[in-house]
Design a protein around this motif. Structure first.
Motif, mmCIF file in Angstrom:
data_model
loop_
_atom_site.group_PDB
_atom_site.id
_atom_site.type_symbol
_atom_site.label_atom_id
_atom_site.label_comp_id
_atom_site.label_asym_id
_atom_site.label_seq_id
_atom_site.Cartn_x
_atom_site.Cartn_y
_atom_site.Cartn_z
ATOM 1 N N THR A 175 0.922 -1.046 -0.216
ATOM 2 C CA THR A 175 0.101 -0.274 -0.244
ATOM 3 C C THR A 175 0.655 1.302 -0.080
ATOM 4 O OG1 THR A 175 0.063 0.211 2.839
ATOM 5 C CG2 THR A 175 -1.698 -1.319 1.042
ATOM 6 N N ALA A 176 0.677 1.981 -0.675
ATOM 7 C CA ALA A 176 1.062 3.296 -0.672
ATOM 8 C C ALA A 176 0.830 3.931 0.877
ATOM 9 C CB ALA A 176 0.447 4.295 -1.412
ATOM 10 N N GLN A 177 -0.302 3.698 0.946
ATOM 11 C CA GLN A 177 -0.059 4.803 2.508
ATOM 12 C C GLN A 177 -0.096 3.650 4.259
ATOM 13 O OE1 GLN A 177 -2.544 3.278 0.360
ATOM 14 N NE2 GLN A 177 -4.859 4.063 0.086
ATOM 15 N N GLN A 178 1.036 4.468 4.634
ATOM 16 C CA GLN A 178 1.815 4.029 5.639
ATOM 17 C C GLN A 178 2.200 2.616 4.550
ATOM 18 O OE1 GLN A 178 -0.699 2.712 9.440
ATOM 19 N NE2 GLN A 178 -2.873 4.319 8.303
ATOM 20 N N PRO A 179 3.137 3.276 3.814
ATOM 21 C CA PRO A 179 3.972 2.325 3.159
ATOM 22 C C PRO A 179 5.206 1.219 4.644
ATOM 23 C CG PRO A 179 4.544 4.633 2.976
ATOM 24 C CD PRO A 179 3.564 4.081 3.607
ATOM 25 N N LEU A 180 5.204 1.420 5.833
ATOM 26 C CA LEU A 180 6.209 0.586 5.869
ATOM 27 C C LEU A 180 5.451 -0.393 6.802
ATOM 28 C CD1 LEU A 180 8.377 3.996 8.437
ATOM 29 C CD2 LEU A 180 9.307 1.801 7.056
ATOM 30 N N ASN A 181 4.396 -0.182 6.884
ATOM 31 C CA ASN A 181 3.247 -1.446 7.055
ATOM 32 C C ASN A 181 4.156 -2.553 6.563
ATOM 33 O OD1 ASN A 181 1.737 -0.196 9.205
ATOM 34 N ND2 ASN A 181 0.448 0.353 7.598
ATOM 35 N N ASN A 182 4.502 -2.373 4.628
ATOM 36 C CA ASN A 182 4.708 -3.287 4.051
ATOM 37 C C ASN A 182 5.690 -4.192 4.034
ATOM 38 O OD1 ASN A 182 2.910 -2.456 2.025
ATOM 39 N ND2 ASN A 182 3.911 -0.516 1.126
ATOM 40 N N VAL A 236 -4.951 -2.946 5.960
ATOM 41 C CA VAL A 236 -4.460 -2.069 7.157
ATOM 42 C C VAL A 236 -4.341 -0.693 6.675
ATOM 43 C CG1 VAL A 236 -2.970 -1.888 9.497
ATOM 44 C CG2 VAL A 236 -3.907 -3.851 8.786
ATOM 45 N N GLY A 237 -4.692 0.765 7.535
ATOM 46 C CA GLY A 237 -3.756 1.650 6.422
ATOM 47 C C GLY A 237 -4.659 2.131 5.408
ATOM 48 N N VAL A 238 -6.048 1.165 4.876
ATOM 49 C CA VAL A 238 -6.524 1.830 3.663
ATOM 50 C C VAL A 238 -8.009 2.195 4.212
ATOM 51 C CG1 VAL A 238 -7.806 0.963 1.228
ATOM 52 C CG2 VAL A 238 -4.627 0.416 2.621
ATOM 53 N N ASN A 239 -8.469 0.589 4.408
ATOM 54 C CA ASN A 239 -9.990 0.868 4.909
ATOM 55 C C ASN A 239 -10.086 0.253 5.768
ATOM 56 O OD1 ASN A 239 -9.658 -2.101 5.240
ATOM 57 N ND2 ASN A 239 -11.003 -2.001 4.528
ATOM 58 N N GLN A 240 -9.492 0.478 7.004
ATOM 59 C CA GLN A 240 -9.012 0.401 8.987
ATOM 60 C C GLN A 240 -7.410 1.494 9.062
ATOM 61 O OE1 GLN A 240 -10.631 -2.796 11.037
ATOM 62 N NE2 GLN A 240 -12.462 -3.418 10.124
ATOM 63 N N TYR A 241 -7.665 1.400 10.466
ATOM 64 C CA TYR A 241 -6.665 1.920 10.774
ATOM 65 C C TYR A 241 -5.934 3.517 9.933
ATOM 66 C CZ TYR A 241 -7.554 -2.420 13.157
ATOM 67 O OH TYR A 241 -8.026 -3.329 13.642
ATOM 68 N N SER A 242 -7.031 3.806 9.280
ATOM 69 C CA SER A 242 -5.876 4.982 8.412
ATOM 70 C C SER A 242 -5.971 5.811 9.183
ATOM 71 C CB SER A 242 -6.910 5.375 7.368
ATOM 72 O OG SER A 242 -8.079 5.744 8.067
ATOM 73 N N ILE A 243 -4.379 7.166 8.969
ATOM 74 C CA ILE A 243 -4.112 8.512 9.387
ATOM 75 C C ILE A 243 -3.935 9.160 8.655
ATOM 76 C CG2 ILE A 243 -3.079 6.843 11.630
ATOM 77 C CD1 ILE A 243 -0.421 7.064 9.888
ATOM 78 N N GLU A 244 -4.729 10.100 8.775
ATOM 79 C CA GLU A 244 -4.138 11.683 8.403
ATOM 80 C C GLU A 244 -3.166 12.087 7.526
ATOM 81 O OE1 GLU A 244 -6.831 12.948 7.009
ATOM 82 O OE2 GLU A 244 -8.102 11.436 8.332
ATOM 83 N N GLU A 245 -2.325 11.824 8.837
ATOM 84 C CA GLU A 245 -0.757 12.095 8.024
ATOM 85 C C GLU A 245 0.106 11.882 7.071
ATOM 86 O OE1 GLU A 245 2.391 10.725 11.498
ATOM 87 O OE2 GLU A 245 0.654 10.246 12.127
ATOM 88 N N ASP A 246 0.838 12.899 7.071
ATOM 89 C CA ASP A 246 1.240 12.265 5.386
ATOM 90 C C ASP A 246 3.043 11.035 5.777
ATOM 91 O OD1 ASP A 246 3.146 11.531 2.736
ATOM 92 O OD2 ASP A 246 3.828 13.660 2.740
#
Length: 566
Positions: free
Chosen positions: A338-345, A472-482
């Motif tokens: 995912t591009a969102q919260q990429p460290l989750n990858n 995770v980070g996409v349709n749940q547990y999302s955050i607003e910060e870049d």
């Protein structure tokens, strides 16, 4: 593995457990979901017990590692003898930049090279072609002539390294350049090691990169198999690739079934060419995806070995153990990143890599955490490589052969995946009137594979949008910060650097010799000869990728998919 009395006792005990222990908890608390399933939507039970593997025959279905049907691994000691080959994809901009990354990775402990090419190279056109403008060096390294290959492997002894090439329609040209480079270095061809993806069935099924139509594309694949059998016996001329089928949206079962069917199609074509199956089958390799559902993936890998051993024996009369021993490379799931919260990858890749290891892979590529955003940075590549090294050296996962073997859940899932995959393979064979190869060609023509994958992909996306599949980070547990990391950017001067080298190469070469070599290639095609010797001769004269592929396009015409068109 259990007699009837034992199984009856276990069923009775389970009923008692459900009544006395399980039901009160369900009544009071319930469970997180009404239904539990894998990423592929394969429903999994709450608990498994011996009744789920009552039909399992240990000798016939499992055996021991290194013995048929290889369910428990292709080699007896597996990673206790040596770890899997650790590969990281590398290919960026110019040959010089990629060569620098190659040396960096080797210095960091990587044990095999894996090469990514830019889109013009993948599609068999030159960097100075108008269609290449803006794409040179953007997705991987640009290779137009043998001169680029010389720079790409500068300071790297081909006798000491195994190299994987992720390329398909123009794969025979890249292979020819590698053979020519080995000749330059004085490396005996019988010592050249590596893997050529070169899987055109998969292209027409899923990835959609092609130049000429399916049947002549298949002929070209078989030419490389035949040539490498004689000239480079340690080189794998085709890597039958389920990875891209899964990336296109297939389920794990579809990935397994379509990939093995493709492999059987190549086997049939080689046999029809007059090749002895035991001469070429040992060097066929496979390439699978490893996704997030860890138990499904382990079951898929184990089922793959069992199906392959049985089919190669029963359908194609393979006799050598090496012809029935499925070996494969694994890459973690790019489409899961995912591009969102990429460290989750990093966590996703770790889980997927662990599944590949516990499933018995021979080679592994771990994706970098920033690949949903750009080509991987040096930092991200190092983390991806360290992930493999930690699994190998710290986790203990490499210490036990087939550590999941004997698990009621894993054995039941392995059986389930095998049965569903074989149903697909039999359907494909029936489409070809008894020939898997012809069934694949028919399936491509009729859009069978496209429809199956599209339907699976659509259903998965529906589950994501409904929240049934959590990302995770996409349709749940999302955050607003870049949370975007610094990403690698390809220098805009790359294209001009490549164009300048191509221009110099064309100026320095003998044009008459190039023309003569291309005419020899035309003659080989017209006379239905193996074209690889002519391609090797042409690249040695510094004929370009585009010039060589244009000969094939002139001979067979271009191909465009007709599915869905009126």
């Amino acid at each position: 593995m259990y007699d009837d009395d034992d199984l009856a006792d276990i069923r009775e005990s389970r009923e008692a457990w459900e009544s006395a222990t399980l039901d009160p908890v369900l009544d009071s608390y319930g469970e997180r979901k009404d239904r539990f399933a894998t990423v592929s939507n394969l429903e999994v039970d709450r608990v498994y017990d011996p009744t789920d593997v009552a039909d399992l025959d240990y000798d016939e279905d499992l055996g021991f590692p290194g013995e048929e049907p290889y369910t428990r691994g292709p080699y007896p000691t597996m990673y206790r003898g040596r770890t899997w080959t650790m590969r990281q994809f590398a290919g960026m901009g110019t040959a010089e930049e990629t060569n620098e990354r190659f040396h960096y990775l080797l210095d960091e402990g990587q044990t095999g090279l894996s090469t990514a090419f830019d889109m013009p190279t993948l599609m068999g056109i030159d960097s100075d072609d108008p269609m290449s403008e803006g794409e040179v060096g953007k997705e991987g390294v640009a290779v137009d002539t043998l001169r680029d290959m010389e720079v790409l492997f500068d300071g790297i002894d081909l006798a000491e390294i195994s190299t994987s090439f992720t390329i398909n329609p123009s794969a025979p040209v890249i292979y020819a350049m590698y053979v020519a480079l080995a000749d330059q270095q004085g490396v005996p061809r019988e010592e050249v090691r590596g893997t050529l993806q070169n899987d055109m069935f998969k292209e027409f099924i899923a990835q959609k990169e092609w130049v000429i139509p399916p049947e002549p594309s298949l002929d070209l694949v078989t030419d490389t198999i035949e040539y490498s059998t004689e000239e480079t016996p340690k080189f794998h001329p085709v890597s039958i690739s389920g990875y891209h089928i899964r990336e296109a949206g297939s389920t794990a079962v579809q990935e397994l079934a379509f990939t093995l069917a493709d492999g059987f199609g190549y086997v049939e074509d080689g046999i029809d060419r007059g090749l002895d199956v035991d001469d070429f089958a040992p060097r066929l390799s496979f390439f699978f995806n490893s996704h997030n559902s860890i138990f499904e993936e382990v079951a898929k890998f184990r089922a793959a070995r069992r199906i392959y051993a049985r089919v190669m024996d029963e359908w194609y009369d393979a006799e050598k153990p090496e012809s029935k021993r499925l070996k494969f490379h694994t890459q973690t799931a790019g489409q899961s990143l995912t591009a969102q919260q990429p460290l989750n990858n990093v966590v996703r890749v770790t889980v997927q890599a662990l599944a590949g290891v516990m499933g018995g892979t021979q080679s592994l590529h771990t994706n970098s955490f920033d690949e949903a955003l750009a080509l991987p940075s040096e930092k991200a590549v190092r983390v991806a490589l360290r992930t493999q090294q930690i699994i190998a050296e710290e986790s203990g996962a490499a210490d036990i052969v087939d550590p999941m073997g004997g698990s009621y859940a894993i054995e039941a899932l392995t059986d389930q995946v095998e049965q569903q995959a074989m149903a697909y393979i039999e359907e494909i064979k029936e489409m070809g009137d008894g020939s898997v190869r012809d069934g694949i060609l028919e399936g491509i023509d009729q859009g069978f594979f496209l429809r199956e994958i599209q339907e699976a992909s659509y259903e998965y996306q529906e589950r994501v949008e409904a929240g049934e599949e959590v990302v995770v980070g996409v349709n749940q547990y999302s955050i607003e910060e870049d949370t975007s990391p610094e990403i690698l950017k390809v220098d805009e001067a790359t294209e001009q650097t490549q164009l300048d080298r191509l221009e110099r190469t064309k100026e320095d070469r003998d044009d008459d010799a190039v023309d003569a070599a291309l005419e020899d290639l035309e003659d080989a095609i017209e006379n239905d000869e193996n074209v690889m010797p002519a391609i090797v001769a042409a690249v040695k004269e510094y004929a370009t990728m585009g010039e060589i592929m244009a000969v094939f396009e002139d001979a067979y015409g271009a191909y465009s998919e007709q599915i869905g068109l009126a």
